[in-house]
Design a protein around this motif. Structure first.
Motif, PDB file in Angstrom:
ATOM      1  N   ASP A   1       0.971  -1.216  -0.086  1.00 45.46           N
ATOM      2  CA  ASP A   1       0.066   0.187   0.300  1.00 45.46           C
ATOM      3  C   ASP A   1       0.873   1.312  -0.259  1.00 45.46           C
ATOM      4  O   ASP A   1       1.911   1.633   0.907  1.00 45.46           O
ATOM      5  N   SER A   2       0.538   2.380  -0.524  1.00 43.68           N
ATOM      6  CA  SER A   2       1.277   3.252  -0.584  1.00 43.68           C
ATOM      7  C   SER A   2       1.377   4.181   0.308  1.00 43.68           C
ATOM      8  O   SER A   2       2.258   4.987   0.935  1.00 43.68           O
ATOM      9  N   ALA A   3       0.089   4.325   1.863  1.00 44.76           N
ATOM     10  CA  ALA A   3       0.253   4.948   3.137  1.00 44.76           C
ATOM     11  C   ALA A   3       1.849   4.176   3.814  1.00 44.76           C
ATOM     12  O   ALA A   3       2.194   4.431   4.514  1.00 44.76           O
ATOM     13  N   VAL A   4       1.945   2.813   3.375  1.00 45.26           N
ATOM     14  CA  VAL A   4       3.576   2.294   4.324  1.00 45.26           C
ATOM     15  C   VAL A   4       4.689   1.939   2.668  1.00 45.26           C
ATOM     16  O   VAL A   4       4.895   1.062   3.017  1.00 45.26           O
ATOM     17  N   LEU A   5       4.911   2.770   1.808  1.00 44.78           N
ATOM     18  CA  LEU A   5       5.598   2.381   1.124  1.00 44.78           C
ATOM     19  C   LEU A   5       6.760   2.903   1.397  1.00 44.78           C
ATOM     20  O   LEU A   5       7.801   1.975   1.546  1.00 44.78           O
TER      21      LEU A   5
ATOM     22  N   LEU B   1      10.050   0.238   1.898  1.00 43.09           N
ATOM     23  CA  LEU B   1      11.558   0.204   1.422  1.00 43.09           C
ATOM     24  C   LEU B   1      12.503   0.562   2.565  1.00 43.09           C
ATOM     25  O   LEU B   1      13.571  -0.256   2.176  1.00 43.09           O
ATOM     26  N   ALA B   2      12.419   1.200   3.718  1.00 38.73           N
ATOM     27  CA  ALA B   2      12.643   1.522   5.071  1.00 38.73           C
ATOM     28  C   ALA B   2      13.164   0.074   4.957  1.00 38.73           C
ATOM     29  O   ALA B   2      14.212  -0.648   5.695  1.00 38.73           O
ATOM     30  N   ALA B   3      12.185  -1.106   5.197  1.00 43.28           N
ATOM     31  CA  ALA B   3      12.256  -2.558   5.792  1.00 43.28           C
ATOM     32  C   ALA B   3      13.350  -3.283   5.575  1.00 43.28           C
ATOM     33  O   ALA B   3      14.362  -4.080   5.412  1.00 43.28           O
ATOM     34  N   ALA B   4      13.733  -2.991   3.763  1.00 42.07           N
ATOM     35  CA  ALA B   4      14.018  -3.946   2.944  1.00 42.07           C
ATOM     36  C   ALA B   4      15.142  -3.076   2.227  1.00 42.07           C
ATOM     37  O   ALA B   4      16.304  -3.234   1.919  1.00 42.07           O
ATOM     38  N   ASN B   5      15.987  -2.030   3.354  1.00 42.41           N
ATOM     39  CA  ASN B   5      17.498  -1.381   2.663  1.00 42.41           C
ATOM     40  C   ASN B   5      17.493  -0.548   1.755  1.00 42.41           C
ATOM     41  O   ASN B   5      18.217  -1.264   1.340  1.00 42.41           O
ATOM     42  N   VAL B   6      16.365  -0.487   0.775  1.00 39.77           N
ATOM     43  CA  VAL B   6      15.968   0.357   0.165  1.00 39.77           C
ATOM     44  C   VAL B   6      16.005   1.993  -0.235  1.00 39.77           C
ATOM     45  O   VAL B   6      15.970   2.136   0.483  1.00 39.77           O
ATOM     46  N   THR B   7      17.271   2.458  -0.926  1.00 35.49           N
ATOM     47  CA  THR B   7      17.635   3.914  -1.086  1.00 35.49           C
ATOM     48  C   THR B   7      16.751   3.647  -2.415  1.00 35.49           C
ATOM     49  O   THR B   7      16.883   3.079  -3.395  1.00 35.49           O
ATOM     50  N   VAL B   8      15.921   5.553  -2.055  1.00 37.28           N
ATOM     51  CA  VAL B   8      15.619   5.496  -4.112  1.00 37.28           C
ATOM     52  C   VAL B   8      16.627   6.104  -4.533  1.00 37.28           C
ATOM     53  O   VAL B   8      16.973   7.089  -4.306  1.00 37.28           O
TER      54      VAL B   8
ATOM     55  N   THR C   1      11.365 -14.336  -7.790  1.00 30.60           N
ATOM     56  CA  THR C   1      12.187 -15.193  -6.881  1.00 30.60           C
ATOM     57  C   THR C   1      12.774 -14.826  -5.749  1.00 30.60           C
ATOM     58  O   THR C   1      12.089 -14.972  -4.516  1.00 30.60           O
ATOM     59  N   SER C   2      13.492 -13.733  -5.601  1.00 32.33           N
ATOM     60  CA  SER C   2      14.086 -13.921  -4.584  1.00 32.33           C
ATOM     61  C   SER C   2      13.365 -12.287  -3.643  1.00 32.33           C
ATOM     62  O   SER C   2      13.689 -12.713  -2.926  1.00 32.33           O
ATOM     63  N   GLY C   3      12.481 -11.831  -4.379  1.00 27.86           N
ATOM     64  CA  GLY C   3      11.658 -10.875  -3.195  1.00 27.86           C
ATOM     65  C   GLY C   3      12.364  -9.855  -3.359  1.00 27.86           C
ATOM     66  O   GLY C   3      12.038  -8.907  -2.339  1.00 27.86           O
ATOM     67  N   LEU C   4      13.889  -9.466  -3.685  1.00 27.11           N
ATOM     68  CA  LEU C   4      14.720  -8.969  -4.012  1.00 27.11           C
ATOM     69  C   LEU C   4      14.170  -6.930  -4.813  1.00 27.11           C
ATOM     70  O   LEU C   4      13.320  -7.270  -6.026  1.00 27.11           O
ATOM     71  N   THR C   5      13.909  -5.805  -3.821  1.00 28.87           N
ATOM     72  CA  THR C   5      13.671  -4.621  -4.259  1.00 28.87           C
ATOM     73  C   THR C   5      14.699  -3.495  -4.719  1.00 28.87           C
ATOM     74  O   THR C   5      15.684  -3.403  -3.844  1.00 28.87           O
ATOM     75  N   GLN C   6      14.274  -2.950  -5.716  1.00 31.82           N
ATOM     76  CA  GLN C   6      15.208  -1.519  -6.016  1.00 31.82           C
ATOM     77  C   GLN C   6      14.009  -0.345  -6.167  1.00 31.82           C
ATOM     78  O   GLN C   6      12.518  -1.016  -6.430  1.00 31.82           O
ATOM     79  N   ALA C   7      14.750   0.988  -6.174  1.00 25.00           N
ATOM     80  CA  ALA C   7      13.518   1.809  -6.100  1.00 25.00           C
ATOM     81  C   ALA C   7      13.864   2.993  -7.125  1.00 25.00           C
ATOM     82  O   ALA C   7      15.355   3.418  -6.829  1.00 25.00           O
TER      83      ALA C   7
END
Length: 346
Positions: A194-198, A202-209, A288-294
């Motif tokens: 959900d956009s409210a928790v985006l 991202l912070a939980a996945a340690n992702v930098t935009v 498959t991995s569930g890894l995320t980038q932004a």
């Protein structure tokens, strides 16, 4: 008197001669006045050495030494070279047949090898291989003519080695490699957060935009009437597909294949035109991995929306009031003319 003196002298002479013989070691010769003849003794005279005898020189016996006597090294000892055994005759190579591989290289699918052209009686053995660029090797336990692909071979290039053996010949091996790499099956896109928790997601996945220029997009606001392609580097080899959403409101862009460590994401004019003007976020997640980038996106106002709000005219310095007033006047004049024409007709 004379006779007596003569005998006496003769006797003395004989005694003196005997003494000389004894002293000098010489043989006594009887005087002519003596009646009996003395035969010389047949004795062998011992040679008298002229000089003192010198003992022969004897070499001294060497004393025993505590040091060990060095043994001759094997290289110093001459050895006889063994006669080499006659070399076995070299066998001819077995005539090679062919091998081909069929099947879609997708995890879960089965690949099948086909062999032709091998001499009658040939025994064939099989070994499947997988390569990942500069490394790879044999797939453990994959020694039959068929092989069912697993996730371990995803993004790898499969191959099949066939070895033929026949009595009287040396073995021959042929290999076949598939040009298409193994992929994971494409899955339905996962549900977007959900956009409210985006931001928390991202912070939980340690992702930098990252900025949009990192994806090969131009700096500044994107024209919503143009199409673009975002290029994302994707090094997670377990992923064959990624799901892409764009936020503020999560909008599915699509699921796209990972090819040679990269993902190309088309951003159509229809997609950009449907987005509100302003900042957005492109979120990419491996199936498959569930890894995320932004990646950040900045979209310019849509031309349609600008006309509706008058913003486009405002940007050019024109006023919307004048045109609207003129339109109203023209509309009123048209109505008056219609009324007059009806009266004339009546």
């Amino acid at each position: 008197m004379t006779t007596s003196i003569t005998k006496t002298w003769t006797n003395r002479t004989a005694a003196f001669g005997l003494g000389l013989a004894l002293i000098g070691g010489m043989a006594l010769v009887a005087s002519p006045a003596q009646a009996e003849e003395i035969q010389p003794a047949a004795a062998t005279a011992s040679p008298v050495p002229s000089e003192e005898a010198v003992a022969p020189e004897v070499e001294p016996t060497p004393e025993p030494s505590d040091e060990a006597t060095p043994s001759p090294s094997p290289s110093d000892v001459p050895t006889s070279s063994p006669t080499p055994a006659p070399a076995a005759p070299e066998l001819p190579a077995l005539a090679a047949g062919t091998v081909a591989v069929s099947g879609e290289p997708i995890v879960g699918n089965t690949l099948t090898g086909t062999t032709t052209g091998w001499p009658a009686g040939t025994t064939l053995t099989y070994q499947w291989t997988v390569g990942f660029g500069y490394y790879g090797g044999e797939v453990e336990g994959a020694t039959s003519i068929n092989y069912t692909l697993t996730s371990a071979e995803a993004n790898g290039s499969m191959g099949l080695a066939v070895t033929g053996s026949l009595d009287g010949f040396t073995s021959t091996t042929v290999r076949e490699f598939m040009e298409t790499t193994v992929t994971q099956p494409q899955k339905p896109a996962a549900v977007a957060p959900d956009s409210a928790v985006l931001s928390q997601y991202l912070a939980a996945a340690n992702v930098t935009v990252e900025p949009q220029t990192s994806a090969g997009l131009p700096a500044g606001a994107l024209n919503p009437t143009s199409a673009y392609t975002a290029n994302i580097t994707w090094m997670e080899m377990s992923d064959s597909y990624v799901d892409v959403y764009v936020y503020s409101q999560p909008t599915l862009v699509g699921s796209f294949a990972v090819v040679d460590g990269a993902v190309q994401i088309p951003l159509s004019a229809a997609l950009l035109g449907a987005l509100p003007a302003g900042a957005h976020t492109l979120v990419i997640t491996g199936q498959t991995s569930g890894l995320t980038q932004a990646v950040a996106l900045n979209v310019a106002p849509s031309a349609v929306a600008a006309v509706r709000t008058g913003a486009a005219l405002a940007e050019t310095g024109a006023s919307v009031t004048g045109p609207l007033t003129a339109a109203a006047v023209l509309l009123m004049l048209g109505a008056v003319l219609v009324v007059r024409r009806r009266r004339v007709t009546a």
